[in-house]
Design a protein around this motif. Structure first.
Motif, PDB file in Angstrom:
ATOM      1  N   LEU A 114       0.839  -1.199   0.000  1.00 32.44           N
ATOM      2  CA  LEU A 114       0.000   0.000   0.000  1.00 32.44           C
ATOM      3  C   LEU A 114       0.875   1.250   0.000  1.00 32.44           C
ATOM      4  N   ASP A 115       1.959   1.213   0.785  1.00 36.35           N
ATOM      5  CA  ASP A 115       2.857   2.374   0.836  1.00 36.35           C
ATOM      6  C   ASP A 115       3.490   2.645  -0.533  1.00 36.35           C
ATOM      7  N   LEU A 116       3.792   1.572  -1.269  1.00 39.14           N
ATOM      8  CA  LEU A 116       4.428   1.727  -2.582  1.00 39.14           C
ATOM      9  C   LEU A 116       3.415   2.005  -3.690  1.00 39.14           C
ATOM     10  N   GLY A 117       2.140   1.893  -3.369  1.00 36.74           N
ATOM     11  CA  GLY A 117       1.101   2.208  -4.351  1.00 36.74           C
ATOM     12  C   GLY A 117       1.044   1.235  -5.513  1.00 36.74           C
ATOM     13  N   VAL A 118       1.189  -0.078  -5.243  1.00 34.04           N
ATOM     14  CA  VAL A 118       1.147  -1.054  -6.331  1.00 34.04           C
ATOM     15  C   VAL A 118      -0.220  -1.024  -7.008  1.00 34.04           C
ATOM     16  N   ASP A 119      -0.243  -1.439  -8.258  1.00 36.22           N
ATOM     17  CA  ASP A 119      -1.487  -1.417  -9.032  1.00 36.22           C
ATOM     18  C   ASP A 119      -2.347  -2.650  -8.782  1.00 36.22           C
ATOM     19  N   GLY A 120      -1.766  -3.715  -8.248  1.00 39.32           N
ATOM     20  CA  GLY A 120      -2.511  -4.939  -7.981  1.00 39.32           C
ATOM     21  C   GLY A 120      -1.705  -5.851  -7.085  1.00 39.32           C
ATOM     22  N   LEU A 121      -2.334  -6.939  -6.615  1.00 39.21           N
ATOM     23  CA  LEU A 121      -1.676  -7.839  -5.671  1.00 39.21           C
ATOM     24  C   LEU A 121      -1.964  -9.287  -6.044  1.00 39.21           C
ATOM     25  N   VAL A 122      -0.896 -10.105  -6.041  1.00 37.42           N
ATOM     26  CA  VAL A 122      -1.022 -11.554  -6.194  1.00 37.42           C
ATOM     27  C   VAL A 122      -0.531 -12.197  -4.907  1.00 37.42           C
ATOM     28  N   VAL A 123      -1.389 -12.951  -4.242  1.00 33.78           N
ATOM     29  CA  VAL A 123      -1.022 -13.669  -3.026  1.00 33.78           C
ATOM     30  C   VAL A 123      -0.742 -15.110  -3.413  1.00 33.78           C
ATOM     31  N   VAL A 124       0.468 -15.584  -3.154  1.00 31.93           N
ATOM     32  CA  VAL A 124       0.882 -16.927  -3.548  1.00 31.93           C
ATOM     33  C   VAL A 124       0.976 -17.792  -2.301  1.00 31.93           C
ATOM     34  N   GLY A 125       0.096 -18.801  -2.212  1.00 33.17           N
ATOM     35  CA  GLY A 125       0.074 -19.671  -1.057  1.00 33.17           C
ATOM     36  C   GLY A 125      -1.021 -19.277  -0.087  1.00 33.17           C
ATOM     37  N   THR A 126      -0.912 -19.767   1.132  1.00 30.01           N
ATOM     38  CA  THR A 126      -1.948 -19.578   2.142  1.00 30.01           C
ATOM     39  C   THR A 126      -2.216 -18.105   2.408  1.00 30.01           C
ATOM     40  N   VAL A 127      -3.481 -17.741   2.416  1.00 24.62           N
ATOM     41  CA  VAL A 127      -3.880 -16.345   2.649  1.00 24.62           C
ATOM     42  C   VAL A 127      -3.807 -16.041   4.141  1.00 24.62           C
ATOM     43  N   PRO A 128      -3.087 -14.995   4.529  1.00 21.64           N
ATOM     44  CA  PRO A 128      -2.901 -14.704   5.949  1.00 21.64           C
ATOM     45  C   PRO A 128      -4.153 -14.203   6.651  1.00 21.64           C
ATOM     46  N   ASP A 129      -4.946 -13.366   6.004  1.00 26.68           N
ATOM     47  CA  ASP A 129      -6.088 -12.725   6.643  1.00 26.68           C
ATOM     48  C   ASP A 129      -7.134 -12.429   5.575  1.00 26.68           C
ATOM     49  N   ALA A 130      -8.177 -13.284   5.521  1.00 23.82           N
ATOM     50  CA  ALA A 130      -9.185 -13.132   4.466  1.00 23.82           C
ATOM     51  C   ALA A 130      -9.921 -11.806   4.587  1.00 23.82           C
ATOM     52  N   GLY A 131     -10.142 -11.354   5.825  1.00 17.20           N
ATOM     53  CA  GLY A 131     -10.832 -10.081   6.012  1.00 17.20           C
ATOM     54  C   GLY A 131     -10.046  -8.913   5.457  1.00 17.20           C
TER      55      GLY A 131
END
Length: 345
Positions: A114-131
């Motif tokens: 969020l600080d770097l202002g990325v345009d999108g996110l890919v989570v690879v593997g187990t999701v830490p916090d679904a909320g």
């Protein structure tokens, strides 16, 4: 010396700054000779566009955050190999973060992105916090690759069909004549699906499934295999939750004096680079990590054009790679043999 600017390129090419900008963005009508003059000036001057300035003008950073559950897992490396080319072709760069390290340090897993202002996110593997992931999906495109936990809306999931893959491996061992087959299980949704596939395949053939709890690590596979192989009615075959656990099982068998596959057949899951090593040659389920990564990239790119739409589940079809760690059950395999060695640690 100061780095060359867009004004220097324009002067060298004999064109306006706005035309240089059009050429660099590959947009708008530009005569071929003008385009070639600009590109030649760029090469001669060694000009590199100012990414920060471009981000401000476009309100995009052209970067994609990639949050890896564990950098030590070789399956993730193969997935990244499939993820990167489509993103690169779209003019996007990856920024990697290790979720395991951030968890250990108590950091917010998504905050750096969020600080770097990325345009999108890919989570690879187990999701830490679904909320937290659901909240992020309202701010940027989010895709999950290689995990099967329930996901919030607006999040696409790309993974392998774990239950089907586990049935393939188990049915292979059953077809070889094995009946005392044990499963070195794992944790999380993926571990649960692979255990479920193993148990379903065993019961469909009238065999009693034996499950040894564990994790996704080499050490966990080793310890679980030692417990199983030192039992009075040791299994003649092991199906591990992944290749890392399989390597641990192979080490346990060697230390206890068992020959693979003569005395013990071992099958893994993931078809990682480890399984393909010549001295390992592990029979394993290929979950197509390169294809999972490629699909994840295309799903993310698609989300830029359809933000806010419901998330979708994409499952890659698994296949079985039969190598040198599984073999037919010998006729004399009914009686347990003497074992040597003690568990390490």
């Amino acid at each position: 010396m100061r780095p060359p600017t867009i004004r220097d390129v324009a002067e060298r090419a004999g064109v306006s700054k706005s035309l240089v900008s059009l050429v660099l963005r590959d947009s708008g009508p530009v005569r071929p000779e003008k385009r070639e003059a600009v590109l030649r000036a760029v090469r001669e001057l060694g000009y590199r566009p100012n990414a920060a300035a471009r981000s401000l003008s476009e309100q995009r950073t052209r970067t994609i955050g990639v949050l890896l559950d564990d950098l030590r897992n070789p399956w993730f490396v193969d997935l990244l190999d499939g993820l990167n080319p489509p993103l690169h072709a779209a003019g996007l760069r990856m920024l990697l973060a290790d979720a395991r390290l951030n968890r250990r340090l108590g950091h917010d897993l998504a905050e750096p992105f969020l600080d770097l202002g990325v345009d999108g996110l890919v989570v690879v593997g187990t999701v830490p916090d679904a909320g937290a992931l659901g909240a992020l999906a309202h701010r940027m495109p989010v895709v999950v690759a290689g995990a099967r936990e329930p996901q919030p809306d607006r999040v696409d999931v790309i993974a392998g069909d774990d239950e089907r893959g586990a049935r393939l491996a188990t049915e292979h061992l059953l077809d070889l004549g094995h009946r005392r087959i044990a499963h070195l299980a794992g944790r999380g949704a993926v571990g649960e699906l692979r255990r479920r596939g193993f148990e379903a395949a065993m019961r469909a053939r009238g065999a009693e499934p034996l499950v040894e709890p564990g994790d996704l690590t080499e050490e966990g596979g080793y310890r679980g295999a030692v417990r199983l192989l030192r039992s009075p009615r040791r299994p003649t075959a092991l199906f591990a939750v992944n290749d890392m656990a399989s390597v641990g099982a192979l080490s346990a068998a060697e230390e206890l004096g068992l020959k693979v596959p003569r005395d013990l057949s071992v099958a893994g899951y993931d078809n990682t680079s480890i399984s393909r090593l010549r001295h390992v040659r592990l029979t394993t389920v290929d979950t197509a990590p390169h294809e999972v990564g490629r699909r994840a990239a295309h799903c993310l790119l698609d989300r830029f054009d359809r933000p806010g739409t419901p998330g979708r589940l994409h499952l890659a079809t698994p296949t079985l790679e039969i190598r040198g760690t599984t073999a037919a059950l010998p006729a004399s395999a009914g009686a347990p043999q003497g074992l040597r060695g003690l568990p390490r640690g």
